[in-house]
Scaffold this motif. Sequence first.
Motif, PDB file in Angstrom:
ATOM      1  N   LEU A 158      49.153  41.473  37.332  1.00 37.37           N
ATOM      2  CA  LEU A 158      48.057  42.462  36.551  1.00 37.37           C
ATOM      3  C   LEU A 158      48.880  43.569  36.073  1.00 37.37           C
ATOM      4  CD1 LEU A 158      45.211  42.196  39.064  1.00 37.37           C
ATOM      5  CD2 LEU A 158      45.233  41.003  36.951  1.00 37.37           C
ATOM      6  N   ALA A 159      48.070  44.212  35.024  1.00 40.54           N
ATOM      7  CA  ALA A 159      48.720  45.525  34.646  1.00 40.54           C
ATOM      8  C   ALA A 159      48.196  46.447  35.441  1.00 40.54           C
ATOM      9  CB  ALA A 159      47.889  45.901  33.323  1.00 40.54           C
ATOM     10  N   GLN A 160      48.905  47.680  35.437  1.00 41.35           N
ATOM     11  CA  GLN A 160      48.617  48.649  36.339  1.00 41.35           C
ATOM     12  C   GLN A 160      47.141  49.227  36.521  1.00 41.35           C
ATOM     13  OE1 GLN A 160      50.860  49.604  38.552  1.00 41.35           O
ATOM     14  NE2 GLN A 160      49.856  50.963  39.352  1.00 41.35           N
ATOM     15  N   THR A 161      46.615  49.108  35.237  1.00 44.05           N
ATOM     16  CA  THR A 161      45.152  49.661  35.040  1.00 44.05           C
ATOM     17  C   THR A 161      44.232  48.906  35.657  1.00 44.05           C
ATOM     18  OG1 THR A 161      44.808  48.929  33.048  1.00 44.05           O
ATOM     19  CG2 THR A 161      45.572  51.009  32.985  1.00 44.05           C
TER      20      THR A 161
ATOM     21  N   GLN B 183      31.547  44.864  38.523  1.00 45.35           N
ATOM     22  CA  GLN B 183      31.592  43.816  37.781  1.00 45.35           C
ATOM     23  C   GLN B 183      32.992  43.374  37.088  1.00 45.35           C
ATOM     24  OE1 GLN B 183      29.192  41.490  37.122  1.00 45.35           O
ATOM     25  NE2 GLN B 183      30.752  40.385  35.955  1.00 45.35           N
ATOM     26  N   GLU B 184      33.897  44.411  36.745  1.00 43.09           N
ATOM     27  CA  GLU B 184      35.202  44.194  36.438  1.00 43.09           C
ATOM     28  C   GLU B 184      35.897  43.425  37.447  1.00 43.09           C
ATOM     29  OE1 GLU B 184      38.779  46.267  33.903  1.00 43.09           O
ATOM     30  OE2 GLU B 184      36.715  47.304  34.140  1.00 43.09           O
ATOM     31  N   GLU B 185      35.931  43.938  38.631  1.00 40.11           N
ATOM     32  CA  GLU B 185      36.504  43.590  39.871  1.00 40.11           C
ATOM     33  C   GLU B 185      36.155  42.145  40.181  1.00 40.11           C
ATOM     34  OE1 GLU B 185      37.124  42.445  43.905  1.00 40.11           O
ATOM     35  OE2 GLU B 185      35.020  42.565  43.061  1.00 40.11           O
TER      36      GLU B 185
ATOM     37  N   ILE C 164      44.391  49.239  39.689  1.00 44.24           N
ATOM     38  CA  ILE C 164      43.843  50.441  39.912  1.00 44.24           C
ATOM     39  C   ILE C 164      42.354  50.175  40.124  1.00 44.24           C
ATOM     40  CG2 ILE C 164      43.253  52.835  39.186  1.00 44.24           C
ATOM     41  CD1 ILE C 164      45.893  52.955  38.319  1.00 44.24           C
ATOM     42  N   THR C 165      41.973  49.264  39.095  1.00 42.30           N
ATOM     43  CA  THR C 165      40.315  48.989  39.070  1.00 42.30           C
ATOM     44  C   THR C 165      39.900  48.318  40.464  1.00 42.30           C
ATOM     45  OG1 THR C 165      40.244  48.847  36.781  1.00 42.30           O
ATOM     46  CG2 THR C 165      38.595  47.765  37.733  1.00 42.30           C
ATOM     47  N   LEU C 166      40.883  47.305  40.800  1.00 40.81           N
ATOM     48  CA  LEU C 166      40.641  46.394  41.958  1.00 40.81           C
ATOM     49  C   LEU C 166      40.671  47.492  43.449  1.00 40.81           C
ATOM     50  CD1 LEU C 166      42.764  43.495  41.429  1.00 40.81           C
ATOM     51  CD2 LEU C 166      40.341  43.576  41.395  1.00 40.81           C
ATOM     52  N   ASP C 167      41.629  48.515  43.264  1.00 39.50           N
ATOM     53  CA  ASP C 167      41.567  49.358  44.299  1.00 39.50           C
ATOM     54  C   ASP C 167      40.437  50.207  44.405  1.00 39.50           C
ATOM     55  OD1 ASP C 167      44.225  48.278  45.190  1.00 39.50           O
ATOM     56  OD2 ASP C 167      45.094  49.866  43.954  1.00 39.50           O
ATOM     57  N   VAL C 168      39.952  50.535  43.198  1.00 36.36           N
ATOM     58  CA  VAL C 168      38.749  51.506  43.180  1.00 36.36           C
ATOM     59  C   VAL C 168      37.484  50.986  43.598  1.00 36.36           C
ATOM     60  CG1 VAL C 168      37.143  52.930  41.486  1.00 36.36           C
ATOM     61  CG2 VAL C 168      39.551  53.202  41.567  1.00 36.36           C
TER      62      VAL C 168
ATOM     63  N   MET D  43      37.342  46.896  29.356  1.00 42.07           N
ATOM     64  CA  MET D  43      37.918  47.527  30.556  1.00 42.07           C
ATOM     65  C   MET D  43      37.366  49.023  30.507  1.00 42.07           C
ATOM     66  SD  MET D  43      42.017  48.060  31.406  1.00 42.07           S
ATOM     67  CE  MET D  43      42.304  46.460  31.119  1.00 42.07           C
ATOM     68  N   CYS D  44      37.154  49.204  31.903  1.00 44.41           N
ATOM     69  CA  CYS D  44      36.583  50.630  31.767  1.00 44.41           C
ATOM     70  C   CYS D  44      37.808  51.757  32.291  1.00 44.41           C
ATOM     71  CB  CYS D  44      35.444  50.852  33.139  1.00 44.41           C
ATOM     72  SG  CYS D  44      36.006  50.407  34.792  1.00 44.41           S
ATOM     73  N   HIS D  45      38.049  52.551  31.277  1.00 41.83           N
ATOM     74  CA  HIS D  45      38.984  53.560  31.580  1.00 41.83           C
ATOM     75  C   HIS D  45      38.548  54.973  31.888  1.00 41.83           C
ATOM     76  CE1 HIS D  45      42.137  51.006  30.154  1.00 41.83           C
ATOM     77  NE2 HIS D  45      41.190  50.708  29.090  1.00 41.83           N
ATOM     78  N   PHE D  46      37.088  55.135  32.110  1.00 41.04           N
ATOM     79  CA  PHE D  46      36.722  56.357  32.246  1.00 41.04           C
ATOM     80  C   PHE D  46      37.436  57.257  33.439  1.00 41.04           C
ATOM     81  CE2 PHE D  46      34.216  53.447  34.901  1.00 41.04           C
ATOM     82  CZ  PHE D  46      33.988  54.250  36.034  1.00 41.04           C
ATOM     83  N   TYR D  47      37.684  56.758  34.443  1.00 42.71           N
ATOM     84  CA  TYR D  47      38.378  57.364  35.740  1.00 42.71           C
ATOM     85  C   TYR D  47      39.655  57.564  35.519  1.00 42.71           C
ATOM     86  CZ  TYR D  47      39.081  52.463  36.967  1.00 42.71           C
ATOM     87  OH  TYR D  47      39.309  51.277  36.900  1.00 42.71           O
TER      88      TYR D  47
END
Length: 66
Positions: free
Chosen positions: A42-45, A25-27, A48-52, A1-5
Motif C-alpha cells: 500500500l501507499a503510505q497515505t 468506509q475507506e478502511e 495512515i488511513t488504516l492506522d487512523v 481518498m480522504c486527505h483532510f487529515y
Amino acid sequence: MCHFYFADPVTVATLSIAQCKEILQEEADLSDIVQLVGRASLAQTDKITLDVARIIMDDFIQQNGY
C-alpha cells in the motif's frame, strides 16, 4: 481518498462524525486490498488511513464492558 487529515495536524478527537465515517468506509475498502496483496504494497497515505481507522475503532467505537 480522504486527505483532510494530512493538510493540518488534526487529532482524532477533533474529527467530525462524517469524517470518521469516511475514514472507516475507506478502511473497509482497503482491507480487501490488504488481504489480497498485503499491507506492505500500500501507499503510505493508505497505511495512515488504516492506522487512523484502527484508532477510531479502538478508542471511540468500542464500548466499555463494565
